[in-house]
Design an enzyme around this catalytic site. Structure first.
Site, short mmCIF file in Angstrom:
data_model
loop_
_atom_site.label_atom_id
_atom_site.label_comp_id
_atom_site.label_asym_id
_atom_site.label_seq_id
_atom_site.Cartn_x
_atom_site.Cartn_y
_atom_site.Cartn_z
N ARG A 34 0.82 -1.32 -0.17
CA ARG A 34 0.04 -0.14 0.01
C ARG A 34 0.90 1.40 0.14
NH1 ARG A 34 -4.88 -1.64 4.07
NH2 ARG A 34 -6.40 -2.38 2.44
N LYS A 199 -14.71 -15.94 6.48
CA LYS A 199 -15.85 -15.77 6.84
C LYS A 199 -17.02 -15.59 5.58
CE LYS A 199 -15.82 -13.70 11.37
NZ LYS A 199 -16.11 -12.50 11.89
N GLY A 355 -6.82 -7.04 0.85
CA GLY A 355 -5.62 -6.82 1.81
C GLY A 355 -4.94 -8.19 1.84
N GLY A 379 -12.08 -4.15 2.03
CA GLY A 379 -13.59 -3.97 2.00
C GLY A 379 -13.99 -3.05 1.11
#
Ligand code: 3PG
Length: 399
Positions: A34, A199, A355, A379
């Site tokens: 990043r 998840k 990420g 996200g």
């Protein structure tokens, strides 16, 4: 509009919101992707003669200073990458910030301490956030939004400050938006989506939105065990989200109705305990329908890896989010490696989002240039693909 819309920047103080939220081990940066992705815009502003003031967050401190989350090491790495000094303010809008910004000469660069050391940054109260954004805005004459990874956050340094200064989209955000729009508006077919990570609940929105756009959805990672259980298989000690079983069942039948193929692994790599420093991993491969009661799944198996690669071979558009297994441990990295390899061979647009998946391809030694695009947003890229409005983009595109 892009940076050129801000006019001549010589001598102007430009506040840049970058996403410098990198993984740290103590004060050691373990993946600087990043930071590297943020360099071109910072360099461009400096070349234009601006006095560049970088603001960013690291981690999720509680709204007050916490040395663990200092951006100091990040500022040092940025300086190395730029090959020139970068000043560092030890606060975000206090005395150090004002002095550091006031001392900048044309083309010089400063980084402000973690913007989340201020509770106004993430406050849900518009007035509180606005008050903090006023303070940030006082440090600059213009604002450039370049932190794609945070554009889904309605936070002071992402959203509110853009209402207070002449604002523009940085090149990183523009490039990310451009690629992600190609995934959502008329993607070339076959369009294959690969989802992993721990998840199901993190991926519901993406599955909902892509289930009628993609031709195939390949599922691996920790989230797959809830799908396998929904199909009636026992998953032993594997990760399970019991409250998502009905949702998984619904996805499986919806996909069948719509002619979208959901591809689940047929074999998995298991161990009897989650890998830790205490003992060597003891991987074994079992059919996905026969996971022993004392085992937990930690990667997709070799047959599944081959099948996933085959499904990707003729794809013209691919979006991948989430590792296939615990790739940080070599014994459980093969599934993720196989998917990454298959993406590098796609004849078309291959996008790595998130990420973890971006860190995985770098950690596994792949050349970033072999992929169509590696998103800096986790996200943010998911919310984009969910079709949600991203506050940090909407505020720049408002009339
Ligand atoms: C990320 O890591 O995805 C971004 O930097 C956003 O961080 P956040 O989820 O803490 O807002």
């Amino acid at each position: 509009a892009g940076i050129e819309s801000l006019g001549d920047l010589t001598g102007k103080r430009v506040l840049v919101r970058s996403d410098l939220n990198v993984p740290l081990d103590g004060t050691t940066i373990t993946d600087d992707g990043r930071i590297r992705a943020s360099v071109p815009t910072i360099q461009q502003l400096s070349d234009a003669g601006a006095r560049v003031v970088v603001t960013a967050h690291l981690g999720r401190p509680d709204g007050s200073p916490d040395p663990k989350f200092s951006l100091g090491p990040v500022a040092a790495r940025l300086s190395e990458l730029l090959g020139r000094p970068v000043a560092f303010a030890t606060d975000t809008v206090g005395a150090s910030a004002s002095e550091t910004v006031a001392a900048l000469q044309d083309g010089e660069i400063a980084v402000l301490e973690n913007v989340r050391f201020n509770d106004g940054e993430t406050s849900k109260d518009d007035a509180v956030r606005g008050g903090f954004a006023d303070q940030l805005a006082q440090l600059a004459d213009a604002f450039v939004s370049d932190g794609f990874g945070v554009v889904h956050r309605k936070q002071a340094s992402v959203y509110d400050v853009a209402l207070r200064l002449p604002s523009a989209m940085g090149g990183l955000v523009a490039a990310e938006v451009d690629v992600l729009r190609r995934l959502t508006e008329s993607p070339e077919r076959p369009y294959v989506v690969v989802l992993g990570g721990s998840k199901v609940s993190d991926k519901l929105g993406v599955i909902d939105n892509l289930i009628d756009k993609a031709d195939k959805i390949l599922i691996g990672g920790g989230m797959v065990f809830t799908f396998l259980k929904a199909q009636g298989h026992e998953v032993g000690k594997s990760l399970l989200e019991a409250d998502q079983l009905d949702t998984c069942t619904r996805y499986l039948s919806e996909a069948a109705d719509r002619g979208v193929e959901i591809v689940l692994p047929t074999d998995v790599v298991v161990d009897t305990a989650f890998p830790s420093g205490d003992r060597e991993p003891q991987p074994s491969v079992v059919p996905a329908s026969e996971i022993p009661a004392d085992a937990l799944g930690l990667d997709i198996g070799p047959d599944s890896a081959t099948a996933f690669a085959a499904a990707l071979a003729d794809a013209r558009t691919v979006f991948w989010n989430g590792p296939m297994g615990v790739f940080e441990v070599d014994a459980f990295a093969d599934g993720t490696r196989a998917v990454a390899q298959a993406l590098t061979e796609v004849d078309g647009l291959s996008v790595v989002g998130g990420g973890d998946s971006a860190a995985a391809v770098r950690q596994l030694g792949f050349d970033e240039g072999a992929f169509g695009h590696i998103s800096t947003g986790g996200g943010a890229s998911l919310e984009f693909l969910e079709g949600k409005e991203l506050p940090g983009i909407a505020v720049l595109e408002r009339d």
